[in-house]
Design an enzyme around this catalytic site. Structure first.
Site, PDB file in Angstrom:
ATOM      1  N   CYS A 300      78.278  91.453  17.234  1.00 47.43           N
ATOM      2  CA  CYS A 300      78.649  92.812  17.620  1.00 47.43           C
ATOM      3  C   CYS A 300      80.158  92.992  17.711  1.00 47.43           C
ATOM      4  CB  CYS A 300      77.991  93.190  18.949  1.00 47.43           C
ATOM      5  SG  CYS A 300      78.544  92.204  20.348  1.00 47.43           S
ATOM      6  N   GLU A 402      75.778 100.373  12.001  1.00 50.27           N
ATOM      7  CA  GLU A 402      75.961  98.925  12.026  1.00 50.27           C
ATOM      8  C   GLU A 402      75.141  98.274  10.920  1.00 50.27           C
ATOM      9  OE1 GLU A 402      76.367  95.841  15.591  1.00 50.27           O
ATOM     10  OE2 GLU A 402      74.281  96.426  15.277  1.00 50.27           O
TER      11      GLU A 402
END
Length: 520
Positions: A300, A402
């Protein structure tokens, strides 16, 4: 010695890779599910089956919670410095078995050996930090807060915590971010390990047991995704720590908060780097390559978007392509590999779909990683090569969502202000980076970026664990972050005690003595 697995077969004709049927850990014992249900786990470098992972039933998972609840009174009453003695022993054991842990993690997750070492060492770093719990749990006090009255604030453990962890950091997240601080503070813990790569978490559990952790203090189970809510909603769970996708995190937060739990949920990211015209080109390119290809982009805090000022954009893209082509793909656990596989066939397919989406949306494909060359024996591995998409514009989903793979999107801007506005328009805000030689723009960027973790000429601006992991916006749901003082507060609650005292024959409500004879 009983282990966390039984060997049930071989995954290749030569018998060089065994298939392990892994277990859960409940009340100090390695246990197998009675459901007979298992999910397959693979070696990402070869695609070979390496583990059968049990799906524990609701009743079996409740046994883990029961064990943690029953262990809590004695563990929470254990003096904090004695709890920390176990953490010191754990710290020694992790260091002693570091090479083994690194190889196991690289084999089951797909990180290269240096990346796997970073995962293990980050867990070790937080264990070190948690060993300071006698200092970290100190409260506050005021004597004579009112005439004759004193108030003391204590920090106390809360009970049983639940950890829900992803597959991308199987050592650092459960055995770094969660368990050390939770148990050092006096709580007990139930971990739902990642199904794709549970062995690192289970091997760490063997070391906790060897370190002398009492039965029931930490328990580990695996289960079907649809059964996780049984753990979240159980009345004996006091708090939930989650790391994963934002969508699932929102569901976890809603379920847990509705049930009255304390919750922290770390979600997705789409971190951006603003590259100014005055950036040091070679160093900047090297930092970006490491940040977007490191851990195969499956973190992340990866850096999947570069916002380049037009004056440097062409040269930067050329340099990035050059450096990306120098990466060596291969078995994650082979020395010299600099780009390993992604974790699963499903993840590989999702990344390739994103690359194709970017092309359809109009991005320019300047480096294609969809069909990389791999070494013999890795033909069935889950490899995606470094991929660069240039001229990505704000309306393209490939630059907003993402991807979680080694894919870099290049967005071009004219000015600092345009670049900062473009970055802040993204709904995620785990981290943000600027590459520049200007102190003025670096300071202005740090002040006005939405990113919770800011890098100035630093591609992966994750702080050491005495600071919290401070994601913002849709990258985090909750009030208290992991690690640092936030982490200590998350696993404790405060209690204020106000007191006053009287002599046995003293009838006044408040002692009126002013201490005037104290020096005589």
């Amino acid at each position: 010695m009983e282990r966390y697995f039984d060997v049930v077969g071989n995954s290749d004709p030569l018998g060089q890779q065994c298939i392990r049927q892994v277990k859960g850990f409940i009340n100090g014992k390695w246990v197998q599910t009675a459901t007979g249900e298992f999910r397959d786990a693979f070696n990402p470098s070869t695609g070979q089956l390496i583990a059968k992972v049990p799906a524990f039933s609701k009743e079996e998972m409740f046994e883990a919670i029961k064990a943690a609840k029953e262990a809590y009174p004695a563990w929470s009453d254990t003096p904090v410095h004695k709890r920390c003695q176990i953490l010191f022993r754990m710290r020694h054991l992790v260091a002693k078995h570091q090479d083994e842990l690194v190889e196991l993690l690289a084999m089951e997750q797909g990180k290269t050996l240096p990346e796997a070492a970073g995962d293990v060492l980050k867990a070790l770093e937080v264990i070190d930090f948690a060993c300071g719990m006698p200092q970290l749990m100190k409260g506050e006090s005021i004597m004579n807060v009112s005439k004759g009255y004193d108030t003391v604030l204590y920090r106390e453990p809360m009970g049983v915590f639940l950890g829900l962890v992803p597959w991308n950091f199987p050592a650092m997240i459960p055995h770094g971010w969660m368990i050390p601080l939770a148990i050092a503070a006096g709580n007990t813990f139930v971990l739902k390990a990642a199904t794709a790569d549970p062995q690192s978490a289970l091997r760490f559990m063997e070391l906790w047991k060897e370190a002398g952790l009492p039965d029931g203090v930490v328990n580990i189970v695996t289960c079907k995704d649809e059964d996780i809510h049984y753990l979240i909603e159980h009345e004996d769970i006091k708090g939930v720590s989650f790391v994963g996708s934002t969508g699932i995190g929102q569901l976890v937060y809603e379920q847990a908060a509705k049930a009255g739990k304390r919750v922290q949920c770390l979600g997705e990211a789409k971190n951006h780097a603003l590259v100014m015209d005055d950036a040091v080109l070679d160093r900047t390119a090297s930092g970006i390559i490491n940040a977007f290809c490191g851990c195969a982009g499956e973190r992340c805090m990866a850096l999947p978007v570069v916002v380049a000022q037009e004056g440097i954009a062409d040269k930067l893209v050329e340099k990035l392509v050059e450096k990306a082509k120098e990466l060596k793909m291969g078995r994650a656990y082979a020395p010299g590999t600099t780009l390993g596989p992604v974790v699963s066939a499903r993840r590989k397919e999702a990344i390739i779909n994103w690359i194709e989406t970017g092309i359809k949306e109009g991005a320019k494909l300047v480096l294609d990683g969809r069909n990389p060359e791999v070494e013999p024996g890795c033909e069935n591995g889950f490899f995606v090569g470094p991929t660069i998409l240039d001229n990505v514009t704000p309306e393209m989903t490939v630059g907003q969502r993402e991807i979680f793979g080694p894919v870099l999107c290049i967005k071009r801007v004219k000015t600092f202000e345009e670049g900062l506005a473009l970055m802040n328009a993204n709904p995620f805000a785990n981290g943000s980076v600027i590459y520049t030689s200007s102190g003025y723009y670096a300071r202005k960027f740090a002040r006005y970026t939405d990113g919770g973790q800011v890098g100035i000429n630093v591609g992966i601006p994750v702080p050491v664990c005495c600071f919290g992991f401070t994601g913002h916006k849709k990258s985090f749901i909750g009030d208290l972050h992991v690690m640092g003082t936030d982490g200590v507060r998350f696993f404790t609650e405060s209690k204020n005690v106000t007191s006053t005292w009287f002599l046995p024959d003293h009838n006044a409500e408040v002692d009126t003595w002013d201490g005037s004879l104290a020096s005589k």
